[in-house]
Motif scaffolding. Structure first.
Motif, PDB file in Angstrom:
ATOM      1  N   THR A 197     -37.082   7.770   9.446  1.00  0.00           N
ATOM      2  CA  THR A 197     -36.074   8.685   9.993  1.00  0.00           C
ATOM      3  C   THR A 197     -36.305   9.016  11.463  1.00  0.00           C
ATOM      4  O   THR A 197     -35.454   9.641  12.091  1.00  0.00           O
ATOM      5  CB  THR A 197     -36.023   9.987   9.177  1.00  0.00           C
ATOM      6  OG1 THR A 197     -37.308  10.602   9.197  1.00  0.00           O
ATOM      7  CG2 THR A 197     -35.583   9.717   7.745  1.00  0.00           C
ATOM      8  N   PRO A 214     -31.713   6.235  15.193  1.00  0.00           N
ATOM      9  CA  PRO A 214     -32.656   6.416  14.089  1.00  0.00           C
ATOM     10  C   PRO A 214     -33.120   5.048  13.561  1.00  0.00           C
ATOM     11  O   PRO A 214     -32.328   4.107  13.478  1.00  0.00           O
ATOM     12  CB  PRO A 214     -31.837   7.157  13.029  1.00  0.00           C
ATOM     13  CG  PRO A 214     -30.660   7.720  13.751  1.00  0.00           C
ATOM     14  CD  PRO A 214     -30.402   6.804  14.898  1.00  0.00           C
ATOM     15  N   ASP A 273     -33.780   4.115  10.658  1.00  0.00           N
ATOM     16  CA  ASP A 273     -33.112   3.635   9.445  1.00  0.00           C
ATOM     17  C   ASP A 273     -31.844   2.855   9.788  1.00  0.00           C
ATOM     18  O   ASP A 273     -31.532   1.865   9.126  1.00  0.00           O
ATOM     19  CB  ASP A 273     -32.850   4.752   8.443  1.00  0.00           C
ATOM     20  CG  ASP A 273     -31.940   5.865   8.939  1.00  0.00           C
ATOM     21  OD1 ASP A 273     -31.645   5.950  10.151  1.00  0.00           O
ATOM     22  OD2 ASP A 273     -31.534   6.678   8.088  1.00  0.00           O
ATOM     23  N   GLY A 290     -35.227   5.969   1.692  1.00  0.00           N
ATOM     24  CA  GLY A 290     -36.292   5.983   2.683  1.00  0.00           C
ATOM     25  C   GLY A 290     -37.010   4.659   2.790  1.00  0.00           C
ATOM     26  O   GLY A 290     -36.409   3.583   2.730  1.00  0.00           O
TER      27      GLY A 290
END
Length: 166
Positions: free
Chosen positions: A106, A122, A124, A3
């Motif tokens: 996310t 996304p 990420d 994350g």
């Protein structure tokens, strides 16, 4: 580590790798920095400019204030000015990643490419691409520095990790 923490670490690695790369480049005379080389952006200076251009484009999208410019834009003709701008951009990236939450990482990001096409991805993946893109071009830079009689750059992620563990 995953994350937001992963991207905080990647921002730190990015700063570390860029510091080492610019430190080695600083040993070259100006003429060598802009001498023709075999790479997608055909000189050390142009490659360094491209990395900065791409970071500014991606960061502007992530921050919600997109800027558009050609990917081969030369923002700085003088190495010292480019180096100063790189340090500032790396600090901005660190500050941005330090403020990210896992939920933000996310979440989707909708943006327009340089060609004007709309995409949703996304965050990420966008962040991973931004850091991977730098690594890709620093690899080219390493080869150009070998051609110039310096290098190679020893900036693999594992070297960063070893430095951090000392």
């Amino acid at each position: 580590m995953n994350g937001a923490a992963y991207f905080e670490r990647m921002a730190q690695y990015n700063l570390w790798a860029n510091t080492k790369a610019y430190g080695l480049c600083a040993k070259l005379p100006a003429a060598e920095l802009d001498a023709p080389r075999t790479a997608f952006f055909p000189s050390i200076l142009r490659t360094l400019n491209h990395i900065l251009v791409a970071d500014r484009i991606w960061m502007s999208r992530l921050l919600g204030s997109p800027v558009a410019m050609p990917l081969n834009t030369v923002l700085y003709e003088k190495f010292d000015e480019l180096r100063h701008a790189r340090v500032a951009e790396d600090q901005a990236i660190i500050e941005f990643t330090n403020g990210l939450t896992d939920a933000e990482v996310t979440a989707d990001l909708t943006y327009h490419s340089v060609a004007g096409d709309a995409y949703t991805m996304p965050r990420d993946l966008v962040l991973a691409h931004m850091f991977n893109h730098q690594t890709h071009h620093r690899g080219q830079l390493s080869n150009m520095l070998i051609e110039a009689g310096l290098g190679p750059l020893e900036i693999d992620l594992v070297f960063f990790a070893r430095d951090q563990l000392r």
